[in-house]
Design an enzyme around this catalytic site. Sequence first.
Site, PDB file in Angstrom:
ATOM      1  N   GLY A   1       0.817  -1.204   0.000  1.00  0.00           N
ATOM      2  CA  GLY A   1       0.000   0.000   0.000  1.00  0.00           C
ATOM      3  C   GLY A   1       0.853   1.258   0.000  1.00  0.00           C
TER       4      GLY A   1
ATOM      5  N   ALA B   1      15.531  10.787  -0.770  1.00  0.00           N
ATOM      6  CA  ALA B   1      16.684  10.694   0.128  1.00  0.00           C
ATOM      7  C   ALA B   1      17.620   9.560  -0.281  1.00  0.00           C
ATOM      8  CB  ALA B   1      16.205  10.490   1.562  1.00  0.00           C
ATOM      9  N   VAL B   2      17.065   8.432  -0.668  1.00  0.00           N
ATOM     10  CA  VAL B   2      17.893   7.298  -1.098  1.00  0.00           C
ATOM     11  C   VAL B   2      18.683   7.666  -2.348  1.00  0.00           C
ATOM     12  CG1 VAL B   2      17.830   4.949  -2.046  1.00  0.00           C
ATOM     13  CG2 VAL B   2      16.403   5.527  -0.067  1.00  0.00           C
TER      14      VAL B   2
ATOM     15  N   ARG C   1       1.316  -5.354  -5.650  1.00  0.00           N
ATOM     16  CA  ARG C   1       1.534  -6.588  -4.896  1.00  0.00           C
ATOM     17  C   ARG C   1       1.758  -7.710  -5.902  1.00  0.00           C
ATOM     18  NH1 ARG C   1      -2.093  -3.658  -1.665  1.00  0.00           N
ATOM     19  NH2 ARG C   1      -1.464  -3.535   0.523  1.00  0.00           N
TER      20      ARG C   1
ATOM     21  N   THR D   1       4.145   2.624   5.774  1.00  0.00           N
ATOM     22  CA  THR D   1       2.771   2.140   5.946  1.00  0.00           C
ATOM     23  C   THR D   1       2.012   3.082   6.863  1.00  0.00           C
ATOM     24  OG1 THR D   1       1.399   0.389   6.933  1.00  0.00           O
ATOM     25  CG2 THR D   1       3.656   0.580   7.727  1.00  0.00           C
TER      26      THR D   1
ATOM     27  N   ASP E   1      -0.369   2.310   8.722  1.00  0.00           N
ATOM     28  CA  ASP E   1      -0.954   1.591   9.866  1.00  0.00           C
ATOM     29  C   ASP E   1      -0.099   1.619  11.135  1.00  0.00           C
ATOM     30  OD1 ASP E   1      -3.254   0.880   8.510  1.00  0.00           O
ATOM     31  OD2 ASP E   1      -2.375  -0.969   7.728  1.00  0.00           O
TER      32      ASP E   1
ATOM     33  N   ARG F   1     -17.929  16.254  13.268  1.00  0.00           N
ATOM     34  CA  ARG F   1     -18.459  16.670  14.571  1.00  0.00           C
ATOM     35  C   ARG F   1     -19.296  17.948  14.436  1.00  0.00           C
ATOM     36  NH1 ARG F   1     -18.052  15.717  19.907  1.00  0.00           N
ATOM     37  NH2 ARG F   1     -16.307  14.269  19.830  1.00  0.00           N
TER      38      ARG F   1
ATOM     39  N   ARG G   1      -6.781  -2.477   9.112  1.00  0.00           N
ATOM     40  CA  ARG G   1      -7.327  -3.830   9.030  1.00  0.00           C
ATOM     41  C   ARG G   1      -6.848  -4.699  10.198  1.00  0.00           C
ATOM     42  NH1 ARG G   1      -5.531  -5.256   4.134  1.00  0.00           N
ATOM     43  NH2 ARG G   1      -3.714  -6.311   4.984  1.00  0.00           N
TER      44      ARG G   1
ATOM     45  N   ALA H   1     -13.416  11.622  20.540  1.00  0.00           N
ATOM     46  CA  ALA H   1     -14.428  10.599  20.285  1.00  0.00           C
ATOM     47  C   ALA H   1     -14.865   9.942  21.591  1.00  0.00           C
ATOM     48  CB  ALA H   1     -13.881   9.538  19.326  1.00  0.00           C
ATOM     49  N   GLU H   2     -16.159   9.650  21.669  1.00  0.00           N
ATOM     50  CA  GLU H   2     -16.702   9.034  22.885  1.00  0.00           C
ATOM     51  C   GLU H   2     -16.340   7.549  22.983  1.00  0.00           C
ATOM     52  OE1 GLU H   2     -18.233  12.845  22.842  1.00  0.00           O
ATOM     53  OE2 GLU H   2     -18.270  11.406  21.179  1.00  0.00           O
TER      54      GLU H   2
ATOM     55  N   LYS I   1     -26.809  13.784  26.419  1.00  0.00           N
ATOM     56  CA  LYS I   1     -25.617  13.965  25.569  1.00  0.00           C
ATOM     57  C   LYS I   1     -25.921  13.285  24.238  1.00  0.00           C
ATOM     58  CE  LYS I   1     -20.592  13.037  25.501  1.00  0.00           C
ATOM     59  NZ  LYS I   1     -20.299  14.160  24.671  1.00  0.00           N
TER      60      LYS I   1
ATOM     61  N   HIS J   1      -9.956   5.505   1.423  1.00  0.00           N
ATOM     62  CA  HIS J   1      -8.626   5.747   0.881  1.00  0.00           C
ATOM     63  C   HIS J   1      -8.209   7.208   0.876  1.00  0.00           C
ATOM     64  CE1 HIS J   1      -9.059   1.579  -0.376  1.00  0.00           C
ATOM     65  NE2 HIS J   1      -7.761   1.576  -0.587  1.00  0.00           N
TER      66      HIS J   1
ATOM     67  N   GLN K   1      -7.409   8.640   3.338  1.00  0.00           N
ATOM     68  CA  GLN K   1      -6.334   8.659   4.337  1.00  0.00           C
ATOM     69  C   GLN K   1      -4.970   8.321   3.751  1.00  0.00           C
ATOM     70  OE1 GLN K   1      -8.171   6.474   8.031  1.00  0.00           O
ATOM     71  NE2 GLN K   1      -9.433   6.146   6.224  1.00  0.00           N
TER      72      GLN K   1
END
Length: 327
Positions: free
Chosen positions: A15, A26-27, A76, A130, A132, A159, A176, A191-192, A218, A257, A259
């Site tokens: 991903g 940089a590489v 992949r 990643t 995640d 909100r 995931r 977040a509640e 609430k 996606h 994100q």
Amino acid sequence: MAKKVTKIGVLTSGGDSPGMNAAIRAVVRTGIYYGLEVYGIMRGYQGMIDNDIVPMNSKSVANIIQRGGTILKTARSKEFLTPEGRKKAYDNLKAIGIDGLVIIGGDGSFRGADVFSREYDIPCIGLPGTIDKDIAGTDFTIGFDTAVNTAVEAIDKIRDTADSHDRLFVIEVMGRDAGYIALHSGIATGAEHILIPERKTDIEELIDSLQEKGRRNKLVNLVVVAEGDGFGGADEVAKIVKERIPASDTRVCILGHIQRGGMPTCFDRLIASRMGYSAVECLLEGRDNVMVGIVNNAMEYTLLEKAVKSKQTIGDEWLKIVKILAS
């Protein structure tokens, strides 16, 4: 003595994540600084098999540090999982003379690099790319900070509308197998409730809490759910809430996606640059089969096998913080 490295290849696999381009830059530029020939391998391991390998210079990576995604593309490769595929990839690298690899990706990418470096005489260095943040041996992974900030911006906007209509929103973020995006974005947005794969979802506890908040009038509540939550994600959670609390005005929002994309944050650009520089240093020093990470703001080197097997864990204190601050 370690074999002298003269030609290196860099690839992105799995991903995509914001900051991969900064790491590639940089590489390439560090390799050129040290007199190495640098090659970009397109579409990850599949590009190695297809011999889709191009020489890179300083100009190749100009004006990319601020861009999301990856200029080398990513994929992949099922063929790379086979000995025949890896042999074909190796033959292509040897024909060019590539004698060192930098792999930017997640745990699946590192598994491939670990196997490949053990089978053949090409040292592999991994960079954790990643969103995640599910790899051991580093405090942060390339792309995580950007993904969390993207989620926070979206949840803040949700909100606003939730407050205008007295609604309960169940918001699904990526994750995931790991709940770090949900945890960090959920805490940052107040977040509640936060539901993550690392903890079994107690749906009765969630319903009881929402009902208790309803008795206190609430009416605005945010439930942030990682896509890998054991209960089935935001849609399933919202379905039960609607059945059990029909008076609640419940909505679902799946960020998806969004994100993964967008300009990387300053933090992601910095760690990607540090890691990319260190990856080339590792190859020059004779290191092999390690992942470059950052722990307590210092460079850390972890065997690829260990980085994959030893997942990051979410401690109970984080969940206690959520419970106290959302009460």
